[in-house]
Design a protein around this motif. Structure first.
Motif, PDB file in Angstrom:
ATOM      1  N   HIS A 250      -8.553   0.932  -6.691  1.00  0.00           N
ATOM      2  CA  HIS A 250      -7.337   1.423  -6.044  1.00  0.00           C
ATOM      3  C   HIS A 250      -6.203   1.572  -7.057  1.00  0.00           C
ATOM      4  O   HIS A 250      -5.682   2.671  -7.236  1.00  0.00           O
TER       5      HIS A 250
ATOM      6  N   ARG B 213       0.818  -1.223   0.000  1.00  0.00           N
ATOM      7  CA  ARG B 213       0.000   0.000   0.000  1.00  0.00           C
ATOM      8  C   ARG B 213       0.843   1.260   0.000  1.00  0.00           C
ATOM      9  O   ARG B 213       0.438   2.298  -0.537  1.00  0.00           O
ATOM     10  N   GLU B 214       2.042   1.180   0.610  1.00  0.00           N
ATOM     11  CA  GLU B 214       2.882   2.378   0.684  1.00  0.00           C
ATOM     12  C   GLU B 214       3.327   2.827  -0.700  1.00  0.00           C
ATOM     13  O   GLU B 214       3.720   3.990  -0.886  1.00  0.00           O
TER      14      GLU B 214
ATOM     15  N   TRP C  76       1.397   2.798  -3.620  1.00  0.00           N
ATOM     16  CA  TRP C  76       0.389   3.448  -4.445  1.00  0.00           C
ATOM     17  C   TRP C  76      -0.568   4.372  -3.683  1.00  0.00           C
ATOM     18  O   TRP C  76      -1.176   5.246  -4.279  1.00  0.00           O
ATOM     19  N   GLU C  77      -0.686   4.185  -2.385  1.00  0.00           N
ATOM     20  CA  GLU C  77      -1.705   4.939  -1.652  1.00  0.00           C
ATOM     21  C   GLU C  77      -1.438   6.437  -1.682  1.00  0.00           C
ATOM     22  O   GLU C  77      -2.352   7.256  -1.804  1.00  0.00           O
ATOM     23  N   SER C  78      -0.160   6.813  -1.580  1.00  0.00           N
ATOM     24  CA  SER C  78       0.174   8.241  -1.536  1.00  0.00           C
ATOM     25  C   SER C  78       0.446   8.837  -2.911  1.00  0.00           C
ATOM     26  O   SER C  78       0.552  10.057  -3.050  1.00  0.00           O
TER      27      SER C  78
END
Length: 545
Positions: free
Chosen positions: A324, A294-295, A297-299
């Protein structure tokens, strides 16, 4: 259909090279940065390599085996072969002694091998002991081989970075052959069973351009509006430069001539963000791997329009990426022999209806049936073998008369895949009806690997079976009966296996067994034959999978 279906690859390469020639065509990334080939450069460099091929006597219709990794040089060589009027053949090497590429070149009657003489564990370093060098210059060698009587030349493509000299060494003269027809053979592909007994699949210019047309329609990729990314080898039909040839779209690729990044998933996602990629092609294990980070693509705020995947049955957990990583996922059911057969697009509105292995209905232009062992149609939810018919079907395997049974009357082709039709009319593909193992991007036929590994000291009998795996669908398990008194351990088997295949294979595609399970006896059928299905079940239980 449009006018491109009456054209050849030479027509398409020339068209895009002359249409907005400064527009980027292929963008290669490595840890050293990016290398851009514009449309005009693709035509110019490829036509210069075509001239080099004519200097070693390549004639229209000759087969040229290309054993190069994804790189700018690979594009130039592939397209240069077409501009010379010759036929490309992918030359991948998985067997440590090179027997697979030797057999393929012999079957296809290859005239020229193009390889990097400096590539460790590459085609030349592995196969050169089978060749006699008659004479040599800076760019090529005249060679003779009793194993491949048709082979006359080895053409060097030194692509090692940063001192790569191939592109700068090309002659100033250019050559473009206009002799080929749409119905002529353009390329020869090896089935993904190349880790065992590959079949050589020839396709015509027309068939490949129809495949290109269908893929562009399905994905919606449009010229300069969209940028695609792929991790598939350029020499596979799944990595074929479809979108450039058909619509001039830019394609982003990783340059595999340079050692990989320690964190490849991070590297891939950073490239996608940097290049503003709109359509990304991934194996499902890569898709899951990125989503679990997640680190990454999330930001970033980056979301693809579409993710394309295939090569193995799609699992439900892949759908968590919808919304997502991308707006939708397109799962393809395809084959080297036919191209795209079925596709299903899953997005926020329909992903809740998904069931494992579903691929829905055939694409336009493809007919499909499910048949029993007597080739009679099955109905309802009865499982059957998939047979397909399409104008893109290969004209037949090269040098493999034993496979004629795959080609049925009236243009039907047996895929060896088992499926059923669910209550909604969706086709659910469950896997191979044979002993083949779906291992990530490869279809592994166990026989060759078994023959290799049974020679391991202390081994009386060895059988390769599939066991389930979340990422690559099926992992490779070696079931072993030791010789009497043998003290062989798991590490002994695995070390022996590592020497049986080339070490240059990317880890995600490696065919070395992941597991070793020891047995006192193997289960047998009532006819006293090995019961592979029961053995695979026992292996799963021992491994608690």
């Amino acid at each position: 259909m449009d006018e491109s279906h009456g054209q050849t690859f030479t027509d398409r390469i020339c068209f895009w090279g002359e249409t907005e020639p400064d527009t980027p065509a292929f963008i290669f990334w490595s840890k050293n940065g990016r290398h851009v080939l514009s449309r005009g450069e693709v035509l110019d460099l490829s036509s210069r390599f075509a001239f080099r091929l004519t200097e070693v006597g390549v004639q229209p219709g000759d087969v040229v085996c290309i054993s190069l990794p994804n790189s700018p040089e690979r594009i130039v060589v592939d397209f240069g072969v077409h501009l010379a009027g010759a036929v490309t053949m992918n030359g991948q090497v998985l067997r440590s002694e090179g027997q697979d590429i030797i057999e393929s070149m012999c079957k296809a009657k290859c005239r020229v091998l193009v390889a990097d003489p400096d590539q460790e564990n590459g085609a030349w370093s592995i196969c050169k002991k089978r060749f006699d060098v008659v004479s040599a210059n800076k760019h090529s060698s005249v060679i003779r081989s009793r194993d491949v009587p048709s082979l006359t030349h080895m053409v060097y493509c030194r692509a090692r970075k940063p001192e790569s000299e191939f592109l700068t060494s090309l002659p100033s003269d250019t050559y473009v052959s206009k002799s080929r027809k749409p119905t002529d053979i353009a390329s020869i592909f090896a089935t993904s069973g190349s880790s065992g007994y590959s079949k050589l699949v020839p396709h015509t210019h027309k068939a490949l351009l129809v495949i290109c047309h269908r893929l562009r329609e399905i994905t919606g990729i449009q010229g300069k509006e969209d940028i695609s990314f792929t991790t598939a080898p350029l020499g596979w039909i799944g990595g074929f430069p479809v979108y450039f040839l058909y619509s001039g779209a830019q394609t982003v690729i990783i340059d595999d001539t340079i050692g990989g990044e320690a964190d490849m998933l991070k590297f891939i996602w950073n490239i996608i963000c940097e290049e503003n990629v709109s359509v990304g092609g991934f194996a499902s294990f890569q898709l899951l791997g990125i989503f679990e980070r997640r680190e990454l693509w999330e930001s970033s705020g980056k979301k693809l329009k579409k993710i394309l995947t295939g090569g193995q049955p799609l699992k439900r957990e892949c759908l968590d990426a919808v919304g997502h990583l991308s707006d939708s996922i397109l799962n393809f059911y395809a084959s080297t022999e036919v191209g795209v057969i079925c596709v299903v697009e899953l997005n926020e509105s329909n992903k809740h209806e998904f069931k494992d292995n579903v691929t829905l209905n055939p694409v336009s232009g493809v007919e499909m049936r499910l048949v029993d062992s007597e080739l009679k149609d099955v109905s309802g939810e009865t499982r059957g073998e998939i047979v397909v018919r399409s104008e893109t079907l290969t004209v037949g395997y090269i040098g493999d008369t034993g496979s004629k049974a795959s080609f049925l009357p009236d243009g039907w082709f047996r895929t060896d895949d088992v499926a059923y039709v669910d209550a909604r009319g969706g086709v659910c593909v469950e896997g191979r009806s044979s002993d083949a193992i779906i291992h990530g991007a490869y279809i592994l036929y166990p026989t060759w690997l078994e023959e290799k590994l049974v020679a391991c000291p202390g081994v009386e009998q060895l059988v390769i079976v599939p066991v389930p795996d979340k990422l690559v669908h099926q992992e490779i398990c070696a079931c072993v009966k030791r010789c009497e008194g043998s003290l062989s351990e798991e590490e002994d088997i695995l070390h022996f296996a590592e020497a049986a295949v080339t070490r240059s294979i990317p880890s995600a595609l490696n065919v070395v067994p992941k597991y070793v399970v020891f047995f006192e006896e193997f289960p047998l059928t009532k006819s006293l034959k090995l019961n592979r299905k029961e053995l695979a079940k026992l292996a799963r239980e021992k491994l608690q999978l």
